[in-house]
Design an enzyme around this catalytic site. Structure first.
Site, mmCIF file in Angstrom:
data_model
loop_
_atom_site.group_PDB
_atom_site.id
_atom_site.type_symbol
_atom_site.label_atom_id
_atom_site.label_comp_id
_atom_site.label_asym_id
_atom_site.label_seq_id
_atom_site.Cartn_x
_atom_site.Cartn_y
_atom_site.Cartn_z
ATOM 1 C CB SER A 152 -0.969 -0.038 1.190
ATOM 2 O OG SER A 152 -1.958 0.943 1.078
ATOM 3 C CG ASP A 233 -7.428 -2.834 -3.046
ATOM 4 O OD1 ASP A 233 -8.049 -2.015 -2.351
ATOM 5 O OD2 ASP A 233 -6.209 -3.046 -2.910
ATOM 6 C CG HIS A 268 -5.703 -2.272 0.379
ATOM 7 N ND1 HIS A 268 -5.075 -1.881 -0.785
ATOM 8 C CD2 HIS A 268 -5.113 -1.573 1.369
ATOM 9 C CE1 HIS A 268 -4.152 -0.978 -0.520
ATOM 10 N NE2 HIS A 268 -4.155 -0.762 0.785
#
Length: 290
Positions: A152, A233, A268
């Site tokens: 991320s 996601d 995610h």
């Protein structure tokens, strides 16, 4: 040079996972923490190393506890460094107001805005200070055989640190691997907020210095990048892997130099990161070549 203080020690997959802290010059003389995994063969020789950069809200512990990386690293004889994601204890007004900015959201840049520039310098902390402190402590890590990966915000950091190293001619990292990275932060709401807050020049400065989709267009020579994201996601509008793919293709980088893969049905979190180790090769093979 700063002195390392050992905070915890655990046996793990035949090796050791140790948490350290030290007084960080890059972060304005605040205490910085990191975890270091050393495989069993580090008792006899210096070992190659992976640097793992965590995402928003994370500390130095999330990747170490949830990532599931150490089994493979132990089998290959590779160390892993887990830095923190921001300075802590600066006491700057507003640094605890939002989950995506300030504490636990350093964005792996060096701040230029006067409010943040004394402490929020995670780029220098990760690329220069940590290797220097670890080497000065005599720990058996071979930084001439080093790669970087992250998740991320940390995937953004991994891409930016890797590409910046290539552009500077330092070639610090042999490869870059990213899980669900923020690929084009200058068009991402998270990235725009970070750039406008930390940088005097705002988004334009961030675009020039810390946007992987821009940096890839300037690189000359071979690259070694692997990106994976989950097709379910919910943060896809923040990640924009299509922007990076387009920029890489326009720069002439396609497979096998740049690989970007959508993993069907994953989202995610670390529920995506950990199972993905069974899908991909998590340890770059070129890292362990002598």
């Amino acid at each position: 040079m700063a002195t390392l203080e050992k905070l915890s020690f655990n046996k793990h997959f035949g090796g050791t996972l140790t948490k350290y802290k030290f007084k960080s010059t890059a972060l304005g003389d605040l205490n910085a923490r990191f975890n270091l995994f050393l495989p069993v063969n580090a008792a006899q020789e210096k070992v190659p190393v992976l640097v793992y950069l965590g995402g928003l809200t994370c500390t130095e512990d999330n990747g170490a506890q949830k990532g599931g990386f150490m089994r493979d690293a132990s089998a290959e004889g590779i160390a892993i460094i887990f830095p923190d994601t921001s300075p802590r204890g600066a006491g700057i007004e507003g640094e605890q107001d939002d989950w995506d900015f300030g504490i636990a959201a350093g964005w792996y840049l060096d701040a230029t805005h006067p409010k943040w520039s004394n402490h929020y310098n995670m780029f220098t902390h990760v690329t220069q200070e940590l290797p220097q402190v670890i080497e000065a402590a005599g720990l058996p890590v071979d930084f001439s055989r080093q790669s970087i990966f992250g998740h991320s915000m940390g995937g953004h950091g991994a891409l930016v640190l890797y590409l910046t190293s290539l552009l500077s001619g330092a070639n610090t990292y042999r490869s870059c691997s990213a899980f669900a990275p923020v690929c084009a932060p200058s068009v991402s709401p998270w990235g725009i907020k970070a750039f406008n807050g930390y940088l005097t020049g705002g988004v334009q400065e961030g675009r020039e210095k810390y946007d992987a989709s821009v940096l890839i267009s300037r690189v000359k020579g071979p690259v070694n990048i692997l990106i994976d994201y989950g097709t379910s996601d919910g943060a896809m509008h923040q990640l924009t892997p299509d922007v990076f793919v387009r920029a890489a293709c326009e720069a002439g980088y396609k497979e096998p130099y740049v690989r970007v893969r959508g993993q069907e049905g994953y989202e995610h979190s670390y529920y995506f990161v950990r199972p993905l180790l069974h899908i991909r090769a998590p340890i770059p093979t070129m890292l362990i070549d002598h």
